[in-house]
Design an enzyme around this catalytic site. Structure first.
Site, PDB file in Angstrom:
ATOM      1  N   ARG A   1       0.855  -1.188   0.000  1.00 54.40           N
ATOM      2  CA  ARG A   1       0.000   0.000   0.000  1.00 54.40           C
ATOM      3  C   ARG A   1       0.886   1.232   0.000  1.00 54.40           C
ATOM      4  NH1 ARG A   1      -4.564   0.071   4.433  1.00 54.40           N
ATOM      5  NH2 ARG A   1      -2.792   0.601   5.734  1.00 54.40           N
TER       6      ARG A   1
ATOM      7  N   THR B   1      -1.236   7.486  -0.182  1.00 58.12           N
ATOM      8  CA  THR B   1      -2.590   7.364  -0.757  1.00 58.12           C
ATOM      9  C   THR B   1      -3.335   6.126  -0.251  1.00 58.12           C
ATOM     10  OG1 THR B   1      -1.814   6.029  -2.597  1.00 58.12           O
ATOM     11  CG2 THR B   1      -1.773   8.430  -2.897  1.00 58.12           C
TER      12      THR B   1
ATOM     13  N   ASP C   1       1.148  -3.220  11.754  1.00 60.25           N
ATOM     14  CA  ASP C   1       1.549  -3.612  10.406  1.00 60.25           C
ATOM     15  C   ASP C   1       1.972  -5.081  10.418  1.00 60.25           C
ATOM     16  OD1 ASP C   1       3.352  -4.159   8.136  1.00 60.25           O
ATOM     17  OD2 ASP C   1       3.039  -2.057   7.674  1.00 60.25           O
TER      18      ASP C   1
ATOM     19  N   ASP D   1       5.507  -6.007   8.975  1.00 61.73           N
ATOM     20  CA  ASP D   1       6.599  -5.609   9.875  1.00 61.73           C
ATOM     21  C   ASP D   1       6.669  -6.529  11.094  1.00 61.73           C
ATOM     22  OD1 ASP D   1       7.536  -3.514   8.361  1.00 61.73           O
ATOM     23  OD2 ASP D   1       6.292  -2.003   9.353  1.00 61.73           O
TER      24      ASP D   1
END
Ligand code: PRP
Ligand code: URA
Length: 217
Positions: A112, A116, A208, A211
């Site tokens: 992603r 945006t 995330d 991560d």
């Protein structure tokens, strides 16, 4: 678990099991070390996979037992293709491969854009032929639904027809977006969270996923 009515979606299954709930609850903790996080993602994927693979094809195989020769059903592993969305989907692929080690695997790279939140594709390698295979696309996080929708677009462009999508935490918005774009795809979620925050992260979520699986932050 958010109070949304999943029954309005023809193809969305919530995997309602105390072990799945328990494991999702504990990986939310920001304190969990990478190795444990990765291990539990794998365990959840095995539990979800058990449900998502319920109707996969089997074929007849001759088996010689200590008593006699018999014909018995075995999973038709080559008719199955697991497709993780890189990176975080790799953690789920490990679990599914524990269930069906001989399954074929494809890979789709999508990230992603940090500003945006639009999905950007950077890799796509799928088996050929694909049309007769059951394609199981996996990604632990279904946030806006953009990455899952684009990954499934790619699978369909290459000829995929029988498609499932398995995720661990879904946001109501992402489930809705994915189902609107791909109502034919069977979607499995382990939990539906409240919402997305202003930067597109699932709330309460787990942060995330890529991560946390790979220790990159
Ligand atoms: C995460 C996650 C999904 C995507 C979900 O990947 O693993 O692929 O975000 O968000 P969406 O539903 O709003 O599209 P990310 O873009 O962080 O890439 P990474 O796994 O490489 O870190
Ligand atoms: N991707 C993630 O890894 N986590 C989120 O909460 C949203 C998208």
């Amino acid at each position: 678990m958010a109070k949304i009515d999943l029954s309005k979606y023809t193809n969305v299954t919530y995997i309602n099991h105390p072990l799945v709930k328990h494991k999702i609850s504990i990986i939310r903790s920001a304190d969990m070390p990478t190795n444990q996080f990765r291990q539990i993602i794998k365990e959840i994927s095995i539990l979800e996979g058990y449900e998502a693979l319920r109707n996969i094809p089997t074929k007849e195989k001759e088996i010689v037992t200590p008593i006699e020769k018999t014909i018995q059903p075995v999973v038709d592993a080559k008719s199955l293709c697991f497709v993780p969305i890189l990176r975080a989907g790799l953690g789920m692929q490990e679990g599914l491969l524990e269930l069906v080690p001989e399954a074929v695997c494809g890979h789709i790279g999508i990230y992603r854009d940090e500003v945006t939140r639009e999905p950007k594709e950077y890799f796509c390698k799928l088996p050929n032929p694909i049309s007769q295979r059951v394609i199981v696309v996996v990604d632990p996080m279904l946030a806006t639904g953009g990455s899952a929708t684009d990954a499934i677009n790619l699978v369909k462009e290459k000829g995929g027809k029988k498609i499932k999508f398995v995720s661990i935490i879904g946001a109501p918005q992402g489930i809705d977006y994915l189902h609107k774009n791909h109502p034919d795809v069977q979607v499995y979620v382990g939990c539906v969270d409240e919402k997305l925050n202003e930067v597109g992260y699932i709330v309460p979520g787990l942060g995330d996923a890529g991560d946390r699986i790979f220790g990159t932050k």
